[in-house]
Design a protein around this motif. Sequence first.
Motif, PDB file in Angstrom:
ATOM      1  N   MET A  79      62.483 -67.031 -30.856  1.00 32.54           N
ATOM      2  CA  MET A  79      63.317 -65.944 -31.414  1.00 32.54           C
ATOM      3  C   MET A  79      62.861 -64.597 -30.881  1.00 32.54           C
ATOM      4  O   MET A  79      63.670 -63.701 -30.668  1.00 32.54           O
ATOM      5  N   ASN A  80      61.551 -64.446 -30.706  1.00 33.28           N
ATOM      6  CA  ASN A  80      60.983 -63.305 -29.976  1.00 33.28           C
ATOM      7  C   ASN A  80      61.486 -61.940 -30.432  1.00 33.28           C
ATOM      8  O   ASN A  80      61.574 -61.008 -29.628  1.00 33.28           O
ATOM      9  N   PHE A  81      61.857 -61.819 -31.703  1.00 27.04           N
ATOM     10  CA  PHE A  81      62.368 -60.547 -32.227  1.00 27.04           C
ATOM     11  C   PHE A  81      63.603 -60.110 -31.420  1.00 27.04           C
ATOM     12  O   PHE A  81      63.875 -58.935 -31.261  1.00 27.04           O
ATOM     13  N   GLY A  82      64.273 -61.097 -30.849  1.00 27.46           N
ATOM     14  CA  GLY A  82      65.519 -60.800 -30.126  1.00 27.46           C
ATOM     15  C   GLY A  82      65.381 -60.771 -28.610  1.00 27.46           C
ATOM     16  O   GLY A  82      66.378 -60.665 -27.905  1.00 27.46           O
ATOM     17  N   GLY A  83      64.178 -60.847 -28.072  1.00 26.89           N
ATOM     18  CA  GLY A  83      64.064 -60.835 -26.617  1.00 26.89           C
ATOM     19  C   GLY A  83      62.630 -61.017 -26.168  1.00 26.89           C
ATOM     20  O   GLY A  83      61.715 -60.625 -26.873  1.00 26.89           O
ATOM     21  N   PRO A  84      62.390 -61.617 -24.995  1.00 24.66           N
ATOM     22  CA  PRO A  84      63.396 -62.045 -24.035  1.00 24.66           C
ATOM     23  C   PRO A  84      64.147 -63.313 -24.438  1.00 24.66           C
ATOM     24  O   PRO A  84      63.573 -64.236 -25.012  1.00 24.66           O
ATOM     25  N   THR A  85      65.442 -63.285 -24.076  1.00 27.67           N
ATOM     26  CA  THR A  85      66.271 -64.480 -24.048  1.00 27.67           C
ATOM     27  C   THR A  85      66.846 -64.489 -22.621  1.00 27.67           C
ATOM     28  O   THR A  85      66.220 -63.918 -21.732  1.00 27.67           O
TER      29      THR A  85
ATOM     30  N   GLY B  52      65.709 -55.344 -26.972  1.00 24.86           N
ATOM     31  CA  GLY B  52      65.026 -55.402 -25.679  1.00 24.86           C
ATOM     32  C   GLY B  52      64.085 -56.592 -25.599  1.00 24.86           C
ATOM     33  O   GLY B  52      64.023 -57.416 -26.509  1.00 24.86           O
ATOM     34  N   ASN B  53      63.365 -56.669 -24.483  1.00 28.38           N
ATOM     35  CA  ASN B  53      62.447 -57.792 -24.261  1.00 28.38           C
ATOM     36  C   ASN B  53      61.118 -57.523 -24.948  1.00 28.38           C
ATOM     37  O   ASN B  53      60.108 -57.176 -24.330  1.00 28.38           O
TER      38      ASN B  53
ATOM     39  N   PHE C 110      54.599 -62.607 -33.448  1.00 29.03           N
ATOM     40  CA  PHE C 110      55.468 -61.887 -32.510  1.00 29.03           C
ATOM     41  C   PHE C 110      56.621 -62.775 -32.032  1.00 29.03           C
ATOM     42  O   PHE C 110      57.750 -62.337 -31.938  1.00 29.03           O
ATOM     43  N   GLY C 111      56.302 -64.032 -31.738  1.00 28.94           N
ATOM     44  CA  GLY C 111      57.317 -64.923 -31.177  1.00 28.94           C
ATOM     45  C   GLY C 111      58.264 -65.487 -32.217  1.00 28.94           C
ATOM     46  O   GLY C 111      59.440 -65.706 -31.940  1.00 28.94           O
TER      47      GLY C 111
ATOM     48  N   ILE D 106      59.565 -64.166 -34.956  1.00 25.24           N
ATOM     49  CA  ILE D 106      60.248 -63.234 -35.856  1.00 25.24           C
ATOM     50  C   ILE D 106      61.680 -63.069 -35.378  1.00 25.24           C
ATOM     51  O   ILE D 106      61.956 -63.009 -34.182  1.00 25.24           O
TER      52      ILE D 106
ATOM     53  N   PRO E 279      65.328 -61.156 -35.121  1.00 20.67           N
ATOM     54  CA  PRO E 279      65.710 -59.745 -35.029  1.00 20.67           C
ATOM     55  C   PRO E 279      66.392 -59.201 -36.289  1.00 20.67           C
ATOM     56  O   PRO E 279      66.406 -57.984 -36.497  1.00 20.67           O
TER      57      PRO E 279
END
Lengths: 483, 444
Positions: free
Chosen positions: B269-275, A324-325, A94-95, A97, A99
């Motif tokens: 990287m968190n798949f784009g978030g959170p940043t 999103g987060n 999860f962390g 990957i 975007p």
Amino acid sequence: MNREIIFNKSVPGRKSSFLNECGVSFEDIKQFIPARFLRERLEFPSLGELDVVRHYINLSKLNFSVDANFYPLGSCTMKYNPKLNEDLAGIKEFGSIHPYQDQDLVQGALKLVYDLGKVLCAVTGMSRFSFQAAAGAQAELAGLLIIRAYHNLNKNSRSKVIIPDSAHGTNPATASMCGYDVVVVKSTPEGLVDVDELSKVVDDDTAAIMLTNPNTLGLFEERILDISDILHKKKAFLYYDGANFNPLMGVVDPFSMGFDVIHLNLHKTFSTPHGSGGPGVGALGVIDKLKEFLPVPVVDKKNDVYFFNYELRNTIGRVKAFYGNFLVLVKAYAYILRLGRQGLKRVAENSVLNARYIKEKLKNHYKAVSLKACMHEVVFSCEHQRDNGVSVLEIAKRLIDFGIHPPTIYFPLIVKEALMVEPTETESKETLDHFISAMKEINSEIQFSPQKFKYAPFTTPVRRVDETAAARSPDLRWKKTGG
Amino acid sequence: MPYILNTSAQIKEMLNELGLSSLDELYGHLPQEVRTGNPDIASGLSEAEVKSYIESLAKQNSSIENFNSFLGAGIYDHYIPSALNHILYRTEFYTPYTPYQPECSQGVLQAIYEYQTFICLLTGMDVSNASLYDGASSLSEAVLMALRITKRNKVIVSETTHPEYRKTVRTYLSGVDCSINEVGFCPDGLIDFDFLKKEIDEDTACIVVQSPNFFGLIEDLEEIGRFAKAKGAVFVLTANPMSLSILKQPADLGVDIVCGDGQPFGGGMNFGGPTFGFLATKEKYTRQIPGRIAGKTKDADGAFAFCLTLQTREQHIRRQRATSNICSNQSLNAVGAAIYLSLMGKDGLQNVALRSTAMAHYLYSKLKQTHKVKLPFGERFFNEFVWQIEPSAGILAKLKQNKIIAGLALDNFYPNLKNHILSACTEKKSKDDIDKFVENLINP
């Protein structure tokens, strides 16, 4: 402990050296980037790993937190944050990957987002969710822009948004950012929206009402269906500020109350930690006819393959880069799976029970703002205490000495000396009793030693902080001279 | 029931106190028509079951660590020191709310003040806020600031600003009376100055530029700053903060507001978030800043202490006249950045930036040597650049089979840039990684 600012702890020459050999100098880079683009100084501190660890661990010890303290901060739903959720959000897949990885490499993440949307639709009666917004206020922005886009598309643009005088500050601020005029509607003496007054101000120029239910006095808007009728008859929308959804989860759904656009703060109702002020998620849900207006992308499914759908006909665009987060969604989804249908309902019921118990036990000591039955939070007015020389601010500061984070104070604005208590369902009767006895003790201190309150708190790392001086002569960053 | 401490006996006792006999009666005063609960969702699972199910979802993703990846475009795979998360996961940082009560929140307040200082030192600006949601929304807030400052209504944005940021700005401004004009780029990938000169006028509220731009190229900010100043427009820069550790500080180049995404500073990287988003500006614009700001003051004994300050800008005080509607921001991520920057120090941080740059240029030179690819733009780039090969889709797919993610295809964002690929390097890339990538490209 040494509370010194980290910049003053710098020791020239010391470093952590995470890259053993960089092997590249500024001189090497100048062949690509001319010297006039490169900087000469950077005044960052020089510290070793242990210096930094010790500094911040010691700082952390100066904070109250949900894990260590009762934290009944009204409107903020400071419930316990289950540890399981943190472990799951910490999974590498999860962390780590990116975007922009191809979608076939992130099917699990997409499925999670898709399924979370479905579950929240079931809980709220909405038709579709977007998780792009990072917090409630950002969801409000997206939600009102959807309403605006809908009216504009129907060549029926409108200029007013109606907001009760008890509303969260984000509501009027959002309406204003969206170019709307804010029309404030008063509350009745009981603390509910004045429906007669409302029917007078709603007209063909009204785009929407923004409403919290239960409202910020902790009261359920019993005439919500009348309110909904008044707005819908004028083809205006109902926006639900879901900051207070915790007591309704699994009991009342926003759709049946007449809401068209809603947000849920996953960092409140769905247990994800607040992180000292974020990250959160403002999950934005809409009814069927507004689905095509949501921000893009949304996650869709075709032949059991999940994908980002950018093709919403009337999309308002984006409020954030990427999606999103995401990690916060993992936590909220784990929470829902763990509790299930019955569990969510128990959460709601116990949040109400805990607040009502506090109200019952304290109502003879502090003035309850409304005689009506409260939901998940109870608002007291400390007017009498004020008359005896002690403000609600001073009561709040004294509570810290009992190991309790103060409730929200001076809000809602319509209540004098407001003290807004939201215990949440995760607190035990013993903790509530401790709070109740602390509040009673404070009351007797007000009678016998009111002067004491000028100096509280007594047990904190610093004494009363001078916030007025901070605003009068702002010191917003460390500087080398004077530190 | 998970996460609820009260026993049935305690619940019963409390209900008794209220004169009630069931939990259901707590809702007795609600209209029956709205009591439609009982949603159609599954029953609760045990902790082990939830864990195993979510882990099974995670397994359907493929971590970037399984690949030799050159993806960037706003999210970068920098090394995160172990100490960082050990500190940040302290629940004393993780579980509090926004620090409204300073006496019991000094730790996070000081960390935010230190964060603000780091951002000011990096950008050369006078004042930073405590964070915003992300790079795209911080840029949108910066533009809104510029509109308030100038009371003008024309916004000029370079086309080489991240496409998702530009889209976000348009959405944020859709309820505001203003125009947004985009300025294109020259064949070398840098902003088109002639175009800019034509666009900018006395109605221009701000010029928005990304540098290093979306193609990785470093713009001549000093020159753009002169244009902005001549017309009285606010100069807004969005920048990868890692680049600022080696590039001239924006405050010295005529920039008025600098913002961006803080992910490169210790964020996953968190798949784009959170940043998180950062925003810094000059002292004279302090009262126009959106969001939280921490300040240093004194306590009753005269010792130094911290609190949130200048709150009359904010929604909970100023309501519809606030500078922004933002309440929760991305505080934890900003505190993470302060910890990261403390751990790295000046040399550590500059080494990361220098090595990332050097690796990207090494890749550039290797690609050039193949004579198989075109390198359409200039060489003045930071950690990423654009290259061109035909047919890019097939080649990217082939590389992926060999566990190489070569970068981002640009045609979705720039339809004119067919077969163009944006590739990034961080300090985690070795020459060996790069050689393998280029080798695979030549001999698929």
